[in-house]
Design an enzyme around this catalytic site. Structure first.
Site, PDB file in Angstrom:
ATOM      1  N   LYS A 111     -45.774   1.233  47.391  1.00 56.21           N
ATOM      2  CA  LYS A 111     -46.902   2.169  47.544  1.00 56.21           C
ATOM      3  C   LYS A 111     -46.445   3.453  48.245  1.00 56.21           C
ATOM      4  O   LYS A 111     -46.888   4.551  47.897  1.00 56.21           O
ATOM      5  CB  LYS A 111     -48.044   1.517  48.338  1.00 56.21           C
ATOM      6  CG  LYS A 111     -48.696   0.353  47.621  1.00 56.21           C
ATOM      7  CD  LYS A 111     -49.921   0.805  46.833  1.00 56.21           C
ATOM      8  CE  LYS A 111     -50.368  -0.182  45.779  1.00 56.21           C
ATOM      9  NZ  LYS A 111     -50.677  -1.537  46.275  1.00 56.21           N
ATOM     10  N   LYS A 194     -44.519  -4.567  34.805  1.00 61.68           N
ATOM     11  CA  LYS A 194     -45.697  -5.436  34.664  1.00 61.68           C
ATOM     12  C   LYS A 194     -46.903  -4.656  34.151  1.00 61.68           C
ATOM     13  O   LYS A 194     -46.969  -3.428  34.268  1.00 61.68           O
ATOM     14  CB  LYS A 194     -46.013  -6.082  36.006  1.00 61.68           C
ATOM     15  CG  LYS A 194     -46.514  -5.127  37.055  1.00 61.68           C
ATOM     16  CD  LYS A 194     -47.112  -5.887  38.233  1.00 61.68           C
ATOM     17  CE  LYS A 194     -47.689  -4.899  39.235  1.00 61.68           C
ATOM     18  NZ  LYS A 194     -48.486  -5.498  40.274  1.00 61.68           N
ATOM     19  N   LYS A 197     -52.954  -1.444  36.398  1.00 64.36           N
ATOM     20  CA  LYS A 197     -53.894  -0.344  36.215  1.00 64.36           C
ATOM     21  C   LYS A 197     -53.255   1.009  36.448  1.00 64.36           C
ATOM     22  O   LYS A 197     -53.619   1.993  35.839  1.00 64.36           O
ATOM     23  CB  LYS A 197     -55.056  -0.506  37.205  1.00 64.36           C
ATOM     24  CG  LYS A 197     -56.174  -1.350  36.654  1.00 64.36           C
ATOM     25  CD  LYS A 197     -57.209  -1.627  37.713  1.00 64.36           C
ATOM     26  CE  LYS A 197     -56.732  -2.702  38.672  1.00 64.36           C
ATOM     27  NZ  LYS A 197     -57.732  -3.692  39.017  1.00 64.36           N
TER      28      LYS A 197
HETATM   29  P1  TYM Z   1     -54.798  -7.107  42.264  1.00 60.95           P
HETATM   30  O1  TYM Z   1     -56.201  -6.598  42.261  1.00 60.95           O
HETATM   31  O2  TYM Z   1     -53.696  -6.134  42.158  1.00 60.95           O
HETATM   32  O3  TYM Z   1     -54.605  -8.170  41.150  1.00 60.95           O
HETATM   33  C1  TYM Z   1     -55.516  -9.253  41.023  1.00 60.95           C
HETATM   34  C2  TYM Z   1     -54.814 -10.496  40.544  1.00 60.95           C
HETATM   35  O4  TYM Z   1     -54.214 -10.262  39.274  1.00 60.95           O
HETATM   36  C3  TYM Z   1     -52.839 -10.593  39.340  1.00 60.95           C
HETATM   37  N1  TYM Z   1     -52.079  -9.676  38.470  1.00 60.95           N
HETATM   38  C4  TYM Z   1     -51.123 -10.080  37.633  1.00 60.95           C
HETATM   39  N2  TYM Z   1     -50.630 -11.306  37.358  1.00 60.95           N
HETATM   40  C5  TYM Z   1     -49.667 -11.391  36.427  1.00 60.95           C
HETATM   41  N3  TYM Z   1     -49.165 -10.313  35.768  1.00 60.95           N
HETATM   42  C6  TYM Z   1     -49.618  -9.069  36.013  1.00 60.95           C
HETATM   43  N4  TYM Z   1     -49.130  -8.032  35.338  1.00 60.95           N
HETATM   44  C7  TYM Z   1     -50.642  -8.911  36.989  1.00 60.95           C
HETATM   45  N5  TYM Z   1     -51.318  -7.831  37.480  1.00 60.95           N
HETATM   46  C8  TYM Z   1     -52.187  -8.336  38.394  1.00 60.95           C
HETATM   47  C9  TYM Z   1     -52.448 -10.428  40.785  1.00 60.95           C
HETATM   48  O5  TYM Z   1     -51.305 -11.203  41.086  1.00 60.95           O
HETATM   49  C10 TYM Z   1     -53.682 -10.933  41.482  1.00 60.95           C
HETATM   50  O6  TYM Z   1     -53.680 -12.342  41.551  1.00 60.95           O
HETATM   51  N6  TYM Z   1     -54.078  -8.101  46.997  1.00 60.95           N
HETATM   52  C11 TYM Z   1     -54.681  -8.630  45.825  1.00 60.95           C
HETATM   53  C12 TYM Z   1     -56.164  -8.919  45.977  1.00 60.95           C
HETATM   54  C13 TYM Z   1     -56.459  -9.787  47.134  1.00 60.95           C
HETATM   55  C14 TYM Z   1     -56.244 -11.198  47.225  1.00 60.95           C
HETATM   56  C15 TYM Z   1     -56.665 -11.561  48.525  1.00 60.95           C
HETATM   57  C16 TYM Z   1     -55.741 -12.149  46.353  1.00 60.95           C
HETATM   58  C17 TYM Z   1     -56.987  -9.374  48.308  1.00 60.95           C
HETATM   59  N7  TYM Z   1     -57.099 -10.440  49.150  1.00 60.95           N
HETATM   60  C18 TYM Z   1     -56.600 -12.879  48.969  1.00 60.95           C
HETATM   61  C19 TYM Z   1     -55.684 -13.479  46.807  1.00 60.95           C
HETATM   62  C20 TYM Z   1     -56.112 -13.811  48.100  1.00 60.95           C
HETATM   63  C21 TYM Z   1     -54.504  -7.597  44.750  1.00 60.95           C
HETATM   64  O7  TYM Z   1     -54.369  -6.428  44.996  1.00 60.95           O
HETATM   65  O8  TYM Z   1     -54.591  -8.037  43.527  1.00 60.95           O
END
Ligand code: TYM
Length: 331
Positions: A111, A194, A197
């Site tokens: 980031k 990967k 967004k």
């Molecule tokens: P975020 O919003 O970036 O993504 C949400 C979930 O989608 C998964 N993901 C992917 N998995 C496989 N391949 C990809 N290309 C891919 N892109 C996204 C992410 O691994 C995630 O599971 N920090 C987290 C949100 C969060 C969270 C938590 C998750 C906040 N608190 C507590 C679990 C427990 C996040 O930004 O995910």
């Protein structure tokens, strides 16, 4: 029964990476565990969404959770900012999170590289807020994609450190979870990394994309000029397409195209057509429900209120106990 927690940031539409990395597991887990699935709107503040956008983004994720099949009667669905106990636990955990370890987190370094003008403290302590999300319900299983693995390790560190500091075996250890035993990383369509967004236009296929848009995006995916020798190793952009086929299509389809590749007879156009159609079929039931659910304001309100009450019940119990352990006493 084991407790499960997971969340998705409210930064807009959900894509196939979110679906295969996380949501597909949520839907299965809700039948087997005590599940909490939330919308991480506090986490979204690190990138400073405008007040006008915030609610719409939260709604989008809520609608897509429901459209994908998360059942509010089985799992607790809630919005992170509706549970202020999370912010309180975040504060306590921040007292035992150290600058060095936070600066070493891969996601933080990424980031900082991407947005050098917005290196705020919320970004630095993002993994602490995540740990608070998980530990507030004393969860042990966290369905997430591969990119979150390090954050789970940090959650264990913060929970264990709290237990050690106060000499109290309070928080259990949470582990990243996927039914296949391997955490998944869904590649994007740009041939680079990967699906995500913020990876640029055309990289991600969204659950709400129309069949025409899906076809267009997949047909534009990067390929090479084809294999020149039998059983040749696949370059990364081709491997990415095969990785997508593996999660979206049937094993027979994967094998069919893999054999053609190995015999140097592959036609990427055919592979992409098949991939697009399988994505369209896989997302159709979700896509079809999105509009109806989005228009049902009364239902969304009911789900959000019911979920917030259930989540607060569990969270306030934890906070009461944590305050006691830390040593706060009422006069
Ligand atoms: P975020 O919003 O970036 O993504 C949400 C979930 O989608 C998964 N993901 C992917 N998995 C496989 N391949 C990809 N290309 C891919 N892109 C996204 C992410 O691994 C995630 O599971 N920090 C987290 C949100 C969060 C969270 C938590 C998750 C906040 N608190 C507590 C679990 C427990 C996040 O930004 O995910």
């Amino acid at each position: 029964m084991e407790t499960v927690v997971s969340g998705i940031r409210s930064t807009g539409k959900l894509h196939l990476g979110n679906y295969y990395g996380a949501i597909q597991n949520f839907i299965k887990m809700q039948h087997e565990y005590n599940c909490y699935f939330f919308i991480a709107d506090l986490h979204s503040l690190t990138t400073h969404p405008t007040p006008a956008d915030l609610h719409g983004n939260v709604k989008q994720v809520l609608v897509e959770y429901l459209a994908a099949g998360i059942d509010p009667e089985r799992a607790t669905i809630y919005i992170q900012s509706d549970v202020p106990e999370v912010a309180e636990l975040y504060l306590y955990l921040n007292m035992n999170a150290y600058l060095g370890e936070l600066e070493r987190a891969t996601s933080f370094k990424d980031k900082v590289r991407a947005n050098p003008d917005n290196v705020n403290a919320g970004l630095l302590t993002y993994p602490v807020l995540m740990a608070a999300d998980i530990l507030i319900h004393k969860a042990t299983k966290v369905p997430v994609g591969k990119d979150q693995e390090q954050h789970l390790e940090m959650s264990r560190t913060f929970g264990n450190r709290f237990n050690r500091l106060y000499n109290h075996e309070y928080f259990p250890e949470p582990y990243a979870f996927n039914y296949s035993n391997n955490l998944v990383k869904i590649p994007g369509l740009d041939g680079k990394g990967k699906m995500g967004k913020s990876e640029g236009e055309g990289n991600a296929v969204y659950l709400s994309d129309s069949p025409e848009v899906i076809r267009k995006k997949v047909m534009r995916a990067v390929t090479d000029s084809g294999p020149t020798a039998e059983n040749q190793e696949k370059p990364s952009e081709i491997q990415n397409l095969f990785d997508l086929i593996k999660v979206v299509s049937t094993p027979d389809t994967y094998q069919h195209f893999d054999e053609l590749y190995n015999k140097c007879q592959i036609r990427y156009g055919d592979l992409k057509k098949q991939l697009a159609e399988d994505m369209i079929i896989g997302t159709a039931p979700i896509r079809e429900r999105i509009n109806d659910i989005a228009n049902d304001q009364a239902y969304l309100r009911q789900v959000a209120r019911f979920g917030a009450a259930k989540a607060r019940e569990s969270a306030s119990k934890t906070i009461r106990e944590v305050r006691e352990i830390i040593g706060f006493r009422n006069f």
